[in-house]
Design a protein around this motif. Structure first.
Motif, short mmCIF file in Angstrom:
data_model
loop_
_atom_site.label_atom_id
_atom_site.label_comp_id
_atom_site.label_asym_id
_atom_site.label_seq_id
_atom_site.Cartn_x
_atom_site.Cartn_y
_atom_site.Cartn_z
N HIS A 141 3.89 0.58 34.63
CA HIS A 141 3.71 -0.69 33.65
C HIS A 141 3.38 0.05 32.34
N HIS A 142 3.85 1.26 31.89
CA HIS A 142 3.72 1.43 30.50
C HIS A 142 5.02 1.41 29.89
N THR A 143 5.22 2.12 28.67
CA THR A 143 6.58 1.87 27.90
C THR A 143 7.03 3.35 27.58
N THR A 144 8.30 3.65 27.88
CA THR A 144 8.93 4.68 26.99
C THR A 144 9.35 4.46 25.95
N ARG A 145 9.12 5.05 24.82
CA ARG A 145 9.35 4.75 23.50
C ARG A 145 9.39 5.83 22.52
N ASN A 146 9.77 5.68 21.27
CA ASN A 146 9.93 6.72 20.34
C ASN A 146 8.54 6.97 19.70
N ALA A 147 8.33 8.14 19.53
CA ALA A 147 7.24 8.66 18.80
C ALA A 147 7.38 9.49 17.46
N PHE A 148 6.26 9.52 16.63
CA PHE A 148 6.64 10.07 15.20
C PHE A 148 5.39 10.76 14.96
N LEU A 149 5.71 12.01 13.97
CA LEU A 149 4.52 12.65 13.39
C LEU A 149 4.69 12.46 12.05
N ALA A 150 3.57 12.32 11.47
CA ALA A 150 3.49 12.06 9.93
C ALA A 150 2.36 12.66 9.18
N GLU A 151 2.43 12.73 8.05
CA GLU A 151 1.39 13.37 7.17
C GLU A 151 1.35 12.39 5.91
N VAL A 152 -0.08 12.24 5.70
CA VAL A 152 -0.39 11.47 4.42
C VAL A 152 0.03 12.21 3.06
N LYS A 153 0.43 11.54 2.27
CA LYS A 153 1.08 12.30 0.97
C LYS A 153 0.87 10.90 -0.22
N ASP A 154 -0.11 11.21 -1.23
CA ASP A 154 -0.14 10.35 -2.23
C ASP A 154 -0.38 8.85 -1.51
N ARG A 155 -1.46 8.79 -0.48
CA ARG A 155 -1.95 7.57 0.11
C ARG A 155 -0.90 6.81 0.86
N LYS A 156 0.06 7.51 1.21
CA LYS A 156 1.05 6.92 2.14
C LYS A 156 1.51 7.89 3.26
N TRP A 157 1.87 7.39 4.29
CA TRP A 157 2.53 8.27 5.48
C TRP A 157 4.14 8.81 5.14
N SER A 158 4.10 10.08 5.18
CA SER A 158 5.43 10.51 5.19
C SER A 158 5.82 11.13 6.70
N VAL A 159 6.99 10.40 7.01
CA VAL A 159 7.29 10.81 8.70
C VAL A 159 8.12 12.49 8.58
N LEU A 160 7.41 12.97 9.43
CA LEU A 160 8.09 14.32 9.56
C LEU A 160 8.94 14.71 10.52
N GLU A 161 8.54 14.03 11.73
CA GLU A 161 9.31 14.24 12.90
C GLU A 161 9.54 13.04 13.73
N SER A 162 10.51 12.85 14.39
CA SER A 162 10.73 11.81 15.13
C SER A 162 11.21 12.19 16.65
N TYR A 163 10.41 11.46 17.68
CA TYR A 163 10.88 12.01 19.06
C TYR A 163 11.31 10.71 19.78
N SER A 164 12.47 11.07 20.40
CA SER A 164 13.28 9.49 21.18
C SER A 164 12.76 9.46 22.61
N ASP A 165 12.57 8.37 23.08
CA ASP A 165 12.37 8.22 24.49
C ASP A 165 11.54 8.97 25.11
N VAL A 166 10.15 8.96 24.73
CA VAL A 166 9.18 9.70 25.26
C VAL A 166 8.48 8.96 26.17
N LYS A 167 8.39 9.58 27.38
CA LYS A 167 7.94 8.83 28.50
C LYS A 167 6.26 8.82 28.56
N PRO A 168 5.70 7.89 29.27
CA PRO A 168 4.00 7.76 29.28
C PRO A 168 3.60 8.50 30.51
#
Length: 412
Positions: A362-389
């Motif tokens: 009863h959890h979700t399989t979903r995308n995940a994202f790795l990011a780094e703060v740059k100039d007070r905003k998030w900059s997305v570095l990597e995307s991971y598709s359909d990651v299971k719980p």
């Protein structure tokens, strides 16, 4: 639909020593006298956690508005009964029973902290009210009456820790909030550090009201780790990042966090205090997909004062839409029929991408994202598709054990 087209009934009363807030009730769409489907909402819109809860309420409203604009569900409008739980666990317990017994809602979306979830989950189990918890958390809840749509450590911490170690080194120092989220997440951090050939030098826990980290910073300086892993929670704990910079440590030891930036921390802090902090979530406001941009634009057009639109808001929107998809598939609002439909591979394309409910957990399989703060905003570095719980899959199997209601905790 904007607030100007909604009807809110707001009142409050003092009962002995407890502040009891009456619900906000809203129902949108041009329907006749059809009996509405009632959605319960338990979110903090005042108190220390309000900046997290407010965008979740906005996202829930947006989902309900869109469903009603499309004709509702089963030809019936949705009506939301919302209680401001005021960042108070007692209010969660009180209003959960109110929703279940007096308001007789058909489903509840709500809870932010893990403590709030565990305060209300037994009530909804007891009174047989379907419950959606739409928040990233420490994982492990196994309950057929509950659906957890936010990310788990297996989806985010598992990505964050090795990335941070690759950048910084193998010796980690963990700092975390002193309640079940921080305690259990620290265990997952320890697991992934060890899985990647590293060592945890120390783990320190802090109550949510702690704002002075001077002694801890001295301990970290003495331990000389390569990396800090943070699961600090809330506005009080933001003080750590300011004090870390004031101590001259910014840039000397990198920080990766499972919670930083869920609200407005990157914009609240100076760039010198927040730049280069790593985070991993199931959604970032900065995602540039058409679905994400549309989602953020709708919320901010209706609510220009909205705090940062994080995973908390995205998963709330997606949670409501997953539930609605289940109702349509079941062709019924009956709880068990809806649960059976939700368990049948239900998916929804939302602001974070495709979200699919996992039947055994009863959890979700979903995308995940790795990011780094740059100039007070998030900059997305990597995307991971359909990651299971996967953190729950080894112990939670609601197909084999449909009456399970435990929260399983990692053993190291």
């Amino acid at each position: 639909m904007t607030f100007s087209r909604r009807r809110f009934l707001q009142r409050s009363a003092i009962a002995t020593t407890t502040l009891v807030a009456a619900p906000a009730i809203f129902c949108s769409g041009a329907f006749g006298a059809e009996n509405p489907i009632v959605v319960g909402s338990l979110h903090d819109q005042s108190g220390p956690i309000a900046a997290s809860g407010t965008p979740m309420v906005y996202a829930l409203q947006l989902a309900v508005d869109e469903i009603n604009a499309g004709g509702g569900l089963l030809g019936r409008p949705l009506k939301v009964i919302h209680y401001d739980t005021q960042s108070n666990i007692q209010m969660y317990s009180q209003f959960a029973q109110q929703l279940a017994v007096k308001d007789k809602v058909d489903v509840v979306h709500g809870g932010i902290t893990s403590a709030s979830r565990e305060a209300v989950r037994p009530t909804f189990d007891r009174f047989k009210v379907l419950y959606f918890y739409n928040v990233l958390y420490e994982g492990g809840v196994c309950d057929r009456n509950t659906f957890c749509t936010g990310t788990t450590p297996a989806q985010t911490v598992e990505k964050l820790v090795p990335s941070a170690m690759k950048k910084a080194g193998k010796k980690a120092y963990i700092i975390a909030a002193d309640y079940n989220y921080g305690q259990i997440t620290a265990k997952w951090m320890t697991k992934y550090v060890k899985d990647n050939g590293g060592e945890v030098l120390a783990t320190d826990f802090f109550p949510l009201d702690v704002t002075n980290f001077g002694t801890t910073i001295s301990k970290i300086q003495a331990a000389k780790p390569d990396l800090i892993l943070s699961a600090l929670v809330g506005g009080n704990h933001t003080a750590f990042y300011r004090q870390w910079t004031s101590a001259g440590m910014k840039g000397k030891i990198p920080i990766a966090s499972t919670t930083f930036g869920l609200v407005n921390e990157p914009t609240t802090l100076d760039a010198a205090e927040s730049d280069s902090i790593l985070g991993a979530y199931g959604y970032f406001e900065e995602l540039t997909t058409p679905a994400s941009k549309s989602f953020v634009e709708k919320i901010k057009k209706a609510h220009p004062d909205s705090p940062y639109v994080s995973e908390l808001a995205a998963c709330t929107y997606e949670g409501v839409m997953l539930w609605a998809t289940g109702v349509k598939k079941a062709a019924s609002i009956d709880r068990m029929k809806v649960i059976a439909a939700l368990e049948d591979g239900i998916a929804f394309e939302g602001p974070s991408g495709k979200v699919t409910l996992d039947k055994p957990t009863h959890h979700t399989t979903r995308n995940a994202f790795l990011a780094e703060v740059k100039d007070r905003k998030w900059s997305v570095l990597e995307s991971y598709s359909d990651v299971k719980p996967a953190d729950t899959a080894s112990v939670c199997d609601l197909v084999k054990n449909p009456n399970d209601t435990k929260q399983y905790i990692i053993n190291l």
